[in-house]
Design a protein around this motif. Structure first.
Motif, short mmCIF file in Angstrom:
data_model
loop_
_atom_site.label_atom_id
_atom_site.label_comp_id
_atom_site.label_asym_id
_atom_site.label_seq_id
_atom_site.Cartn_x
_atom_site.Cartn_y
_atom_site.Cartn_z
N ALA A 10 41.82 26.32 -26.43
CA ALA A 10 41.11 25.33 -25.62
C ALA A 10 42.12 24.67 -24.69
CB ALA A 10 40.43 24.30 -26.50
N GLY A 11 41.92 24.83 -23.36
CA GLY A 11 42.80 24.18 -22.39
C GLY A 11 43.73 25.17 -21.70
N ALA A 12 43.66 25.19 -20.37
CA ALA A 12 44.53 26.08 -19.58
C ALA A 12 45.59 25.27 -18.84
CB ALA A 12 43.70 26.92 -18.61
N GLY A 13 46.16 24.28 -19.53
CA GLY A 13 47.35 23.60 -18.99
C GLY A 13 48.57 24.46 -19.29
N ILE A 14 49.71 23.87 -19.15
CA ILE A 14 50.95 24.62 -19.37
C ILE A 14 51.05 25.08 -20.83
CG2 ILE A 14 53.46 24.34 -19.42
CD1 ILE A 14 52.87 22.39 -16.96
N GLY A 15 50.62 24.21 -21.75
CA GLY A 15 50.68 24.56 -23.17
C GLY A 15 49.75 25.71 -23.51
N GLY A 16 48.49 25.62 -23.08
CA GLY A 16 47.49 26.63 -23.42
C GLY A 16 47.81 27.99 -22.82
N VAL A 32 40.93 31.98 -23.27
CA VAL A 32 41.30 30.60 -22.92
C VAL A 32 40.08 29.92 -22.31
CG1 VAL A 32 42.89 29.12 -21.63
CG2 VAL A 32 43.67 31.38 -22.43
N LEU A 33 39.65 28.82 -22.95
CA LEU A 33 38.53 28.03 -22.43
C LEU A 33 39.10 26.87 -21.63
CD1 LEU A 33 36.49 27.67 -25.77
CD2 LEU A 33 36.22 29.46 -24.03
N GLU A 34 38.67 26.73 -20.38
CA GLU A 34 39.15 25.61 -19.54
C GLU A 34 37.94 24.91 -18.94
OE1 GLU A 34 41.97 23.83 -18.65
OE2 GLU A 34 40.42 22.73 -17.58
N LYS A 35 37.82 23.61 -19.20
CA LYS A 35 36.62 22.91 -18.74
C LYS A 35 36.57 22.72 -17.22
CE LYS A 35 37.87 18.06 -19.36
NZ LYS A 35 37.59 16.82 -20.07
N ALA A 36 37.73 22.69 -16.57
CA ALA A 36 37.73 22.55 -15.10
C ALA A 36 37.24 23.84 -14.45
CB ALA A 36 39.14 22.21 -14.62
N GLY A 45 57.06 16.82 -10.47
CA GLY A 45 58.17 17.66 -10.93
C GLY A 45 58.31 17.67 -12.44
N LEU A 46 58.57 18.85 -12.99
CA LEU A 46 58.90 18.98 -14.42
C LEU A 46 60.32 19.51 -14.52
CD1 LEU A 46 55.86 20.87 -15.99
CD2 LEU A 46 56.32 18.43 -16.04
N GLN A 47 61.04 18.98 -15.48
CA GLN A 47 62.36 19.55 -15.79
C GLN A 47 62.18 20.49 -16.98
OE1 GLN A 47 65.58 16.57 -16.15
NE2 GLN A 47 63.94 15.13 -15.75
N LEU A 48 62.68 21.71 -16.82
CA LEU A 48 62.60 22.68 -17.92
C LEU A 48 64.02 23.02 -18.34
CD1 LEU A 48 59.84 24.99 -16.41
CD2 LEU A 48 59.54 23.27 -18.19
N HIS A 107 57.59 22.20 -9.72
CA HIS A 107 56.37 21.41 -9.62
C HIS A 107 55.37 21.93 -10.67
CE1 HIS A 107 52.79 19.49 -8.10
NE2 HIS A 107 53.53 18.79 -7.25
N ARG A 108 54.71 20.99 -11.36
CA ARG A 108 53.77 21.40 -12.40
C ARG A 108 52.74 22.39 -11.88
NH1 ARG A 108 48.73 20.43 -14.00
NH2 ARG A 108 48.25 20.52 -16.23
N ALA A 109 52.22 22.17 -10.68
CA ALA A 109 51.19 23.05 -10.13
C ALA A 109 51.72 24.47 -9.94
CB ALA A 109 50.68 22.49 -8.81
N GLN A 132 33.78 24.64 -21.50
CA GLN A 132 34.31 23.53 -22.29
C GLN A 132 34.17 23.81 -23.79
OE1 GLN A 132 32.90 19.84 -20.90
NE2 GLN A 132 33.53 18.69 -22.70
N PHE A 133 35.26 23.62 -24.51
CA PHE A 133 35.18 23.70 -25.98
C PHE A 133 34.31 22.54 -26.49
CE2 PHE A 133 36.57 21.53 -29.79
CZ PHE A 133 36.36 22.51 -30.74
N GLU A 134 33.39 22.86 -27.45
CA GLU A 134 32.55 21.79 -27.99
C GLU A 134 32.67 21.61 -29.49
OE1 GLU A 134 29.12 20.67 -24.90
OE2 GLU A 134 28.48 21.59 -26.78
N ALA A 164 44.84 23.06 -27.11
CA ALA A 164 45.85 22.73 -26.08
C ALA A 164 45.11 21.98 -24.97
CB ALA A 164 46.51 24.01 -25.55
N ASP A 165 44.18 21.11 -25.40
CA ASP A 165 43.27 20.47 -24.44
C ASP A 165 43.68 19.03 -24.14
OD1 ASP A 165 42.58 20.09 -27.10
OD2 ASP A 165 40.44 19.87 -26.73
N GLY A 166 44.99 18.82 -24.15
CA GLY A 166 45.52 17.59 -23.59
C GLY A 166 45.51 16.39 -24.53
N TRP A 189 53.90 6.29 -12.81
CA TRP A 189 53.47 6.78 -11.50
C TRP A 189 54.37 7.94 -11.10
CZ3 TRP A 189 49.16 5.10 -9.08
CH2 TRP A 189 48.60 3.91 -9.54
N ARG A 190 53.77 9.02 -10.61
CA ARG A 190 54.57 10.16 -10.18
C ARG A 190 54.15 10.54 -8.77
NH1 ARG A 190 56.03 14.54 -14.10
NH2 ARG A 190 58.03 13.62 -13.67
N GLY A 191 55.05 11.11 -8.02
CA GLY A 191 54.71 11.54 -6.66
C GLY A 191 55.74 12.51 -6.15
#
Ligand code: FAD
Length: 210
Positions: A10-16, A32-36, A45-48, A107-109, A132-134, A164-166, A189-191
């Motif tokens: 559940a969740g298609a973010g970076i973890g899922g 992989v189920l992603e509700k979006a 930005g992410l540091q890996l 960048h996360r995206a 969406q997982f229910e 992995a749904d946040g 805040w991030r930008g």
């Protein structure tokens, strides 16, 4: 669908997406189920550090990420009051070699897009957007995973389910209803901005912690 080898995420973010690719390389079929409805370009930005970049490289993401990552020269810790550098951790090629994998800033995206492209290209990963997982129930054959796309509620039998749904995870809520995320009262805040607009002293490829 072969339930005995099928794992739902559940969740298609970076973890899922990372979990899906890791499981598929071990021979599992992954849904992989992603509700979006679509994966949006959110985040900054992410540091890996090498423990993370090593896994992504092993999953075959090196070529997709090569043009999107920055290898910083160093991490600088700076005084917010005085502006001077308090400490510096050198990174770059020599540090990457010593760690066996690079330190990346991405960048996360871009990371999510690379993971999603790799997942969609994998024959054993199915990405269901707008789904969406229910609910989930355990029984002798494994699990029944209930999910919804608009008005349509469907279910599948699975070997396992990964939540992995946040931070507001519905999977966690089903399994551990007593555990609830609590708002700390703090907001980060991030930008992003064009690095060419930075003063010259701060424009080098460093991670700067103020
Ligand atoms: C200020 C800040 C700085 C950070 N910096 C770093 C850093 O430098 N390096 C680093 O590695 N990490 C960093 N992180 C952490 C990192 O961004 C997160 O840990 C990571 O993005 C979380 O990924 P995730 O896949 O677990 O969850 P998410 O990205 O939240 O993804 C969850 C997905 O699940 C979907 N979803 C939700 N509910 C359902 C449902 N019921 N059914 C189906 N899908 C559902 C959502 O739509 C979403 O796509 C930072 C975080 C913050 C807040």
């Amino acid at each position: 669908m072969v339930a005995s080898r099928t794992i739902f995420v559940a969740g298609a973010g970076i973890g899922g997406l990372t979990a899906a690719l890791a499981l598929a390389t071990k021979g599992f079929r992954v849904v992989v189920l992603e509700k979006a409805e679509r994966l949006e370009e959110v985040g900054a930005g992410l540091q890996l550090s090498p423990n993370a970049s090593r896994i992504l490289i092993d999953l075959g993401l090196g070529p997709r990420l090569a043009s999107r990552v920055v290898v910083p020269e160093a991490v600088s810790i700076l005084s917010a009051r005085a502006g001077g550098e308090i400490a510096r951790l050198p990174l770059g090629a020599a540090a990457s070699e010593a760690a066996g994998a690079p330190y990346w800033v991405v960048h996360r995206a871009d990371l999510q897009a690379a993971l999603a492209a790799e997942a969609m290209a994998h024959p054993d990963v199915e990405l269901r957007l707008g789904c969406q997982f229910e609910d989930v129930a355990a029984h002798a054959k494994g699990l029944t995973v209930v999910h919804r796309r608009r008005d349509e509620r469907r279910q599948d039998v699975a070997l396992a389910l990964i939540g992995a749904d946040g931070v507001w995870s519905a999977v966690r809520h089903h399994l551990f209803p007593q555990v609830r995320a609590e708002f700390s009262g703090l907001i980060a805040w991030r930008g992003t901005l064009d690095a060419r607009q930075l003063p010259r002293d701060h424009a080098s490829a460093r991670v700067q912690l103020w």
